[in-house]
Structure formats: C-alpha cells, structure tokens
Design a protein around this motif. Structure first.
Motif, PDB file in Angstrom:
ATOM      1  N   LEU A 198      -5.568   2.582  -9.038  1.00 35.23           N
ATOM      2  CA  LEU A 198      -4.657   2.262  -9.862  1.00 35.23           C
ATOM      3  C   LEU A 198      -4.251   3.461 -10.958  1.00 35.23           C
ATOM      4  O   LEU A 198      -3.227   3.489 -11.413  1.00 35.23           O
ATOM      5  N   PHE A 199      -5.198   4.175 -11.410  1.00 30.72           N
ATOM      6  CA  PHE A 199      -4.934   5.590 -12.338  1.00 30.72           C
ATOM      7  C   PHE A 199      -3.723   6.273 -11.645  1.00 30.72           C
ATOM      8  O   PHE A 199      -2.974   6.608 -12.268  1.00 30.72           O
ATOM      9  N   ARG A 200      -4.087   6.624 -10.503  1.00 37.42           N
ATOM     10  CA  ARG A 200      -3.332   7.542 -10.062  1.00 37.42           C
ATOM     11  C   ARG A 200      -1.755   6.915  -9.817  1.00 37.42           C
ATOM     12  O   ARG A 200      -0.719   7.446  -9.990  1.00 37.42           O
ATOM     13  N   HIS A 201      -1.603   5.620  -9.641  1.00 38.41           N
ATOM     14  CA  HIS A 201      -0.445   5.108  -9.245  1.00 38.41           C
ATOM     15  C   HIS A 201       0.294   5.013 -10.664  1.00 38.41           C
ATOM     16  O   HIS A 201       1.655   5.228 -10.852  1.00 38.41           O
ATOM     17  N   LEU A 202      -0.400   4.548 -11.802  1.00 37.84           N
ATOM     18  CA  LEU A 202       0.296   4.375 -12.869  1.00 37.84           C
ATOM     19  C   LEU A 202       0.803   5.853 -13.604  1.00 37.84           C
ATOM     20  O   LEU A 202       1.673   6.284 -13.955  1.00 37.84           O
ATOM     21  N   LEU A 253      10.859   2.898  -5.875  1.00 34.43           N
ATOM     22  CA  LEU A 253      11.314   1.741  -6.378  1.00 34.43           C
ATOM     23  C   LEU A 253      11.412   2.286  -7.915  1.00 34.43           C
ATOM     24  O   LEU A 253      12.205   1.362  -8.568  1.00 34.43           O
ATOM     25  N   HIS A 254      10.579   3.050  -8.511  1.00 29.12           N
ATOM     26  CA  HIS A 254      10.681   3.188  -9.919  1.00 29.12           C
ATOM     27  C   HIS A 254      10.727   4.633 -10.238  1.00 29.12           C
ATOM     28  O   HIS A 254      10.352   5.665  -9.856  1.00 29.12           O
ATOM     29  N   LYS A 255      11.825   4.783 -11.310  1.00 31.15           N
ATOM     30  CA  LYS A 255      12.288   6.132 -11.828  1.00 31.15           C
ATOM     31  C   LYS A 255      10.979   6.350 -12.996  1.00 31.15           C
ATOM     32  O   LYS A 255      10.450   5.579 -13.662  1.00 31.15           O
ATOM     33  N   ARG A 256      10.443   7.603 -12.636  1.00 31.65           N
ATOM     34  CA  ARG A 256       9.443   7.975 -13.460  1.00 31.65           C
ATOM     35  C   ARG A 256       9.456   8.226 -15.099  1.00 31.65           C
ATOM     36  O   ARG A 256      10.482   8.716 -15.355  1.00 31.65           O
ATOM     37  N   LEU A 265       1.011  -6.888  -5.944  1.00 31.53           N
ATOM     38  CA  LEU A 265       2.458  -6.987  -6.648  1.00 31.53           C
ATOM     39  C   LEU A 265       2.886  -5.688  -7.516  1.00 31.53           C
ATOM     40  O   LEU A 265       3.935  -5.584  -7.655  1.00 31.53           O
ATOM     41  N   LEU A 266       1.789  -4.712  -7.802  1.00 32.22           N
ATOM     42  CA  LEU A 266       2.210  -3.779  -8.760  1.00 32.22           C
ATOM     43  C   LEU A 266       3.165  -2.980  -8.605  1.00 32.22           C
ATOM     44  O   LEU A 266       3.954  -2.510  -9.258  1.00 32.22           O
ATOM     45  N   PRO A 267       3.371  -2.305  -7.145  1.00 29.24           N
ATOM     46  CA  PRO A 267       4.110  -1.490  -6.986  1.00 29.24           C
ATOM     47  C   PRO A 267       5.691  -2.192  -6.894  1.00 29.24           C
ATOM     48  O   PRO A 267       6.620  -1.244  -7.071  1.00 29.24           O
ATOM     49  N   TYR A 319       0.622  -1.100  -0.079  1.00 32.47           N
ATOM     50  CA  TYR A 319      -0.046   0.126  -0.053  1.00 32.47           C
ATOM     51  C   TYR A 319       0.780   1.256  -0.013  1.00 32.47           C
ATOM     52  O   TYR A 319       0.518   2.052  -0.860  1.00 32.47           O
ATOM     53  N   TYR A 320       1.829   1.376   0.775  1.00 32.60           N
ATOM     54  CA  TYR A 320       2.742   2.388   1.031  1.00 32.60           C
ATOM     55  C   TYR A 320       3.395   2.504  -0.575  1.00 32.60           C
ATOM     56  O   TYR A 320       3.594   3.734  -1.193  1.00 32.60           O
ATOM     57  N   LEU A 321       3.968   1.565  -1.076  1.00 27.42           N
ATOM     58  CA  LEU A 321       4.708   1.674  -2.445  1.00 27.42           C
ATOM     59  C   LEU A 321       3.770   2.068  -3.594  1.00 27.42           C
ATOM     60  O   LEU A 321       4.134   2.874  -4.484  1.00 27.42           O
ATOM     61  N   LEU A 322       2.446   1.616  -3.478  1.00 25.72           N
ATOM     62  CA  LEU A 322       1.312   1.933  -4.454  1.00 25.72           C
ATOM     63  C   LEU A 322       1.159   3.577  -4.355  1.00 25.72           C
ATOM     64  O   LEU A 322       1.241   4.229  -5.362  1.00 25.72           O
ATOM     65  N   LYS A 323       1.316   4.195  -3.220  1.00 22.32           N
ATOM     66  CA  LYS A 323       1.026   5.703  -3.034  1.00 22.32           C
ATOM     67  C   LYS A 323       2.459   6.626  -3.465  1.00 22.32           C
ATOM     68  O   LYS A 323       2.315   7.559  -3.586  1.00 22.32           O
TER      69      LYS A 323
END
Length: 335
Positions: A263-267, A29-32, A215-217, A20-24
């Motif tokens: 989901l949309f916000r995370h993407l 973890l990921h370069k934009r 798992l997505l984050p 949840y934390y990484l989703l937000k």
C-alpha cells in the motif's frame, strides 16, 4: 451454479490480475503528484519533547535539527489573531481554564514552565520561550520550511485568515491543509484548493477499503499526504480516549491492516507521501521506515535527526542492504 462459476471465475481472475498489475504500475492510469517537498523528518508541534510545544523556540530548535516539515495547530483569538496552539482551552497548556476565542491576543497567558509530552507520558519539556506565537511570526521566521497546519475548530473566519496568510507569504505549494473533520477539510479546500491536503480519518478508512477490494489502482485520489498513527504505539506511548481503540485485539488487527508495504509503495508511486505519528523511540523510527513510510513525525527532532544520519549512512554504506523487515517476506512489517 457451475455454468455461472464457469463465466465468473475468468472475470474475477482478470480483475485480480489487472488490479495487481495497476497496483504495481499506477502511472498507467494516474499522473504522479508533484509536491514541492518530500519530508522524512517532521516535528510534531515543533518538537514538543525538547521545547515547549508550538513556541518559536520549538520551531527554531526543529529547524536547527534539519526538520523537513513543521507540524502545528491554529486557533483564533477574540480580536481575530491567528495563533499557534494545539488546544482551544488553555488549562493543560497554561494552567488557566480559559478559551483562546474569549481572549484578545494581548490577554493570552504564558505557557507553564514545563509541559508533559502528550505522546510520551512521564516525560516533560521545558524551555525559555513561554509565549503563544502568531502564525504570521512562524511564516516570517521560517519562510522556506514546509508547514502542516491542522485546523481543529469549524471556524470559517479562521480558515480564511489562514489561507490569506499562506497566500500573502507565497507558500501555497509548501503548506498542507490538515484536519480530522471532513466538513472542515471541505471548507479548507473551498477557500484555497491549491494547497495540498491530507486524508481525513474517514477518507483513510476508505483508502484501506479500496486497497483490500482491489479498486484502489482504478480510483483517483485528491489528497497528497497520509498522516496516520502507527497502531503498535497504542498502549505504549499513545493512549486514545476511547477504550475501544485501546483494545489489544483491535490494535493488532489495525496494525495488520494498515502497515502494508504494498500500500505504501503504491501511494509513493502516485506521489502521495505517508507520515506516521507520533513516534518518539528509535525502534518505532526503524519500523516506520522498514514499512515504507515517507516520513516520521516526532516530538524529539534532535533524536530523529541523529537516527536518520545513522540509518541513511548505513544504507549508503551497505548499498541499500537495510531493506524493511517483513513478516511474510514482502508485504507485512513485523509487529
């Protein structure tokens, strides 16, 4: 059993909290992704409701209505010319039961005087331009406009020719590879890996699975664009060929699973844009934006332009008061 639960519960709880934390906060973890464009207004086949689809007149009309992205499809003629056409067989578009691949460019028949709008049954488009254009003509005419190119045929020569044109006109950073086929998409990426790519339907289903499993984050994503239908238009303006896809319960279920603001916000936070197609009514424009979509793909560029002027003007005036209407107050958009 109880000892197992004693150890399992904190592990699952820790996983859920971390996910949840990484989703937000996906930047941890990921370069934009940094695309050279961000599209709100997308013209389907150049705006197939206002001019004959995929003609230069349609593309000109879309650009004059401030489109951010032209969506089109490519085919190849017998003499190796890359043309802009949705269908390989020309019966629907020209009234002639001929395949583009069997004709030279000079032999291509003109479009009909009017065409039904695929995603708005009962409505037709007309125009003065009835010629099937070359992709190169579109590149020359609109050099700075981002273009989404869908490859429908598994044709390696076509893919290479499209890539060569993209490179020749120096538009790699603003041209999207699109295909419904994983096999075709792999070939597109192999030929020109620098072009941004969309999620195929299979990859889109995997995206949903990753999201609901938490798992997505944690998973890197190669795609830069999600292009998806908005399920609530099925049986209204979009009628899939498969009866299964028209089943009302499955439509409702798809809508609940896919239209998730979280989901949309995370993407978006990862630099992945979400385009919903093909929306031709203002109520659908509104819902797409309320749900957090980056952009709207439409057959009516002028209608969408007017809507966005009002919508964005209202948001500025209200200080962003027009937040999305959510069925549960946060994650689910009203059906």
């Amino acid at each position: 059993m109880l000892p197992s639960l004693y150890y399992l519960a904190p592990v699952l709880g820790g996983y859920a909290i971390t996910s949840y934390y990484l989703l937000k906060n996906p930047h941890i973890l990921h370069k934009r992704k940094r695309l050279s464009f961000h599209c709100r207004h997308i013209s389907h086949r150049g705006g197939a409701g206002e001019r004959i689809e995929n003609t230069l007149e349609a593309f000109d009309n879309a650009v004059s209505n401030h489109t951010d992205l032209l969506e089109l499809d490519c085919q190849m003629t017998k003499d190796g010319q890359v043309v802009v056409s949705h269908d390989q067989n020309l019966l629907r578009q020209t009234g002639r039961d001929l395949n583009i691949s069997d004709l030279t460019y000079d032999e291509l028949p003109p479009y009909k005087k009017s065409l039904e709008v695929t995603f708005f049954p009962g409505h037709v488009s007309t125009g003065s331009d009835h010629r099937i254009p070359l992709l190169e003509e579109v590149f020359r005419r609109h050099p700075d406009i981002p273009i989404n190119i869908e490859i429908k045929e598994d044709n390696e020569e076509l893919i290479k020719k499209v890539s060569d044109l993209v490179k020749r006109y120096q538009r790699t950073d603003r041209t999207i590879w699109a295909s419904m086929s994983d096999r075709i998409m792999r070939k597109c990426q192999a030929v020109n890996p620098d072009m941004p790519v969309m999620f195929t339907p299979r990859r889109g289903a995997l995206l949903l699975l990753l999201y609901y499993s938490g798992l997505l984050p944690f998973v890197p994503l190669r795609e830069s664009v999600v292009e998806s239908y908005m399920p609530s238009i099925i049986n209204r303006t979009y009628f899939p060929h498969s009866p299964l896809l028209r089943n009302r319960f499955l439509v409702y279920l798809q809508d609940k699973l896919m239209m998730r603001k979280g989901l949309f916000r995370h993407l978006e936070e990862r630099g992945i844009q979400i385009y919903l197609w093909v929306l031709n009514q203002e109520s659908d424009f509104q819902r797409a934006l309320d749900c957090g979509a980056s952009g709207i793909m439409t057959d009516y560029p002028s209608k969408l332009h007017r809507f966005l002027q009002t919508y964005e003007g209202g948001q500025r005036a209200g200080g962003g008061a027009q937040e999305g209407v959510a069925g549960d107050g946060a994650e689910r958009c009203r059906y």
